[in-house]
Design a protein around this motif. Structure first.
Motif, PDB file in Angstrom:
ATOM      1  N   SER A 212       1.079  -8.862 -20.384  1.00 16.75           N
ATOM      2  CA  SER A 212       0.427  -7.700 -19.788  1.00 16.75           C
ATOM      3  C   SER A 212      -0.380  -6.996 -20.873  1.00 16.75           C
ATOM      4  O   SER A 212      -0.181  -7.233 -22.071  1.00 16.75           O
ATOM      5  CB  SER A 212       1.477  -6.739 -19.237  1.00 16.75           C
ATOM      6  N   GLN A 214       0.039  -4.047 -21.860  1.00 11.65           N
ATOM      7  CA  GLN A 214       0.998  -3.279 -22.652  1.00 11.65           C
ATOM      8  C   GLN A 214       1.717  -4.172 -23.667  1.00 11.65           C
ATOM      9  O   GLN A 214       1.916  -3.791 -24.824  1.00 11.65           O
ATOM     10  CB  GLN A 214       2.003  -2.598 -21.715  1.00 11.65           C
ATOM     11  N   GLY A 242      -4.321  -7.446 -15.227  1.00  9.38           N
ATOM     12  CA  GLY A 242      -4.444  -6.612 -16.418  1.00  9.38           C
ATOM     13  C   GLY A 242      -5.899  -6.377 -16.772  1.00  9.38           C
ATOM     14  O   GLY A 242      -6.762  -7.218 -16.514  1.00  9.38           O
ATOM     15  N   GLU A 246      -6.589  -0.836 -19.714  1.00  5.81           N
ATOM     16  CA  GLU A 246      -5.138  -0.647 -19.868  1.00  5.81           C
ATOM     17  C   GLU A 246      -4.696  -1.009 -21.281  1.00  5.81           C
ATOM     18  O   GLU A 246      -3.792  -0.367 -21.847  1.00  5.81           O
ATOM     19  CB  GLU A 246      -4.399  -1.507 -18.847  1.00  5.81           C
ATOM     20  N   GLN A 249      -5.730   1.873 -23.548  1.00  3.03           N
ATOM     21  CA  GLN A 249      -4.837   3.016 -23.299  1.00  3.03           C
ATOM     22  C   GLN A 249      -3.477   2.789 -23.938  1.00  3.03           C
ATOM     23  O   GLN A 249      -2.904   3.704 -24.552  1.00  3.03           O
ATOM     24  CB  GLN A 249      -4.690   3.242 -21.801  1.00  3.03           C
ATOM     25  N   ALA A 250      -2.943   1.560 -23.818  1.00  3.07           N
ATOM     26  CA  ALA A 250      -1.620   1.266 -24.367  1.00  3.07           C
ATOM     27  C   ALA A 250      -1.614   1.310 -25.895  1.00  3.07           C
ATOM     28  O   ALA A 250      -0.594   1.642 -26.501  1.00  3.07           O
ATOM     29  CB  ALA A 250      -1.154  -0.108 -23.880  1.00  3.07           C
TER      30      ALA A 250
END
Length: 269
Positions: A212, A214, A242, A246, A249-250
């Motif tokens: 992912s 993250q 994904g 993202e 951001q992670a």
């Protein structure tokens, strides 16, 4: 750089220690398909799936648009990484390096002649162009590697594809790119980062079959610590949900600089 099609250039701004002299081109063509042109002019095509890839721009679906290919790297046997490798290998008389088990299957079933499907294993480094040329090292990936194929009667069969792997490609000037292939997070990413110190990591972020965003953020920020990260293997199918946003951001402002090309764009380093 060879090839009939032209790729827009996105300049990677240097940060930290200077980039070694010379230029490395990294062209992303959708999913995990990446063409690397080394400072010495060697062209390495990784995981070629272009002709039926919905994210590959139309002008790159003609394999001749890639120009000359000196070597092909396949991280594992799944269709979206292997599909166009045999045709490209025959077109350019270029070896297809991949998992040893995949090479054996490809030669045994006559998909490619044995001289175009050399065996290559994790931990090994090959020098296709001699000791002063680019070095290619196979490293671990956490995935699977079945080869779906059709037998002589046209029946769908599944063949052994060896163990999945990633590649560390070290250019003539020492600049290093790690193409992870398809993988989940594993602890030895830290060890690989410490051993090879890649400048650029091409990493899957789509989720479902791979990391992912993250997980990928944690891997590059806390374990690998490259200078640049390029997300790949996302958005091609609904499962690969994904996104680069993202990932950024992670990371939370920490970690490497994230470069986000569109398919058909390239970065110069």
């Amino acid at each position: 750089m060879g090839g009939g099609a032209q790729a827009p250039v996105l300049q990677a701004l240097p940060g930290g220690t200077p980039i070694p002299a010379g230029k490395t081109e990294v062209l992303w063509l959708g999913q995990a398909s990446v063409r690397i042109t080394t400072p010495g002019g060697k062209v390495i095509m990784i995981d070629p799936w272009l002709k039926t890839n919905p994210k590959t721009p139309a002008n790159w679906k003609d394999l001749a648009a890639l120009g000359k290919i000196d070597a092909i790297l396949v991280t594992h046997a799944h269709f979206d990484h292997f599909a166009d490798a045999p045709e490209l290998a025959k077109m350019h008389n270029a070896p297809m390096y991949g998992p040893a088990g995949l090479g054996q299957t490809v030669a045994t079933y006559g998909i490619l002649p044995a001289n175009l499907a050399p065996r290559f294993g994790k931990g090994g480094t090959i020098l296709p162009w001699g000791p002063t040329g680019p070095k290619i090292t196979a490293v671990r990936a956490e995935h699977s590697s079945e080869l779906g194929w059709k037998d002589a009667a046209g029946k769908d069969i599944v063949l052994p594809g060896g163990e999945p792997q990633g590649f560390i490609v070290e250019m003539e000037n020492g600049f290093k790119v790690w193409h992870m292939g398809d993988t989940g997070v594993f602890g030895d990413m830290r060890l690989i980062g410490e051993m090879y110190r890649p400048d650029v990591v091409l990493m899957p972020i789509g989720n479902h079959f791979v990391m992912s965003p993250q997980d990928a953020a944690m891997a590059v920020r806390d374990m690998i610590k490259p200078r640049y990260a390029i997300p790949i293997h996302y958005g091609t199918t609904p499962q690969l949900r994904g996104t680069p946003a993202e990932l950024i951001q992670a990371l939370g402002g920490a970690g490497p600089r994230v470069l986000v090309p569109e398919p058909g764009q390239k970065y110069d380093f």
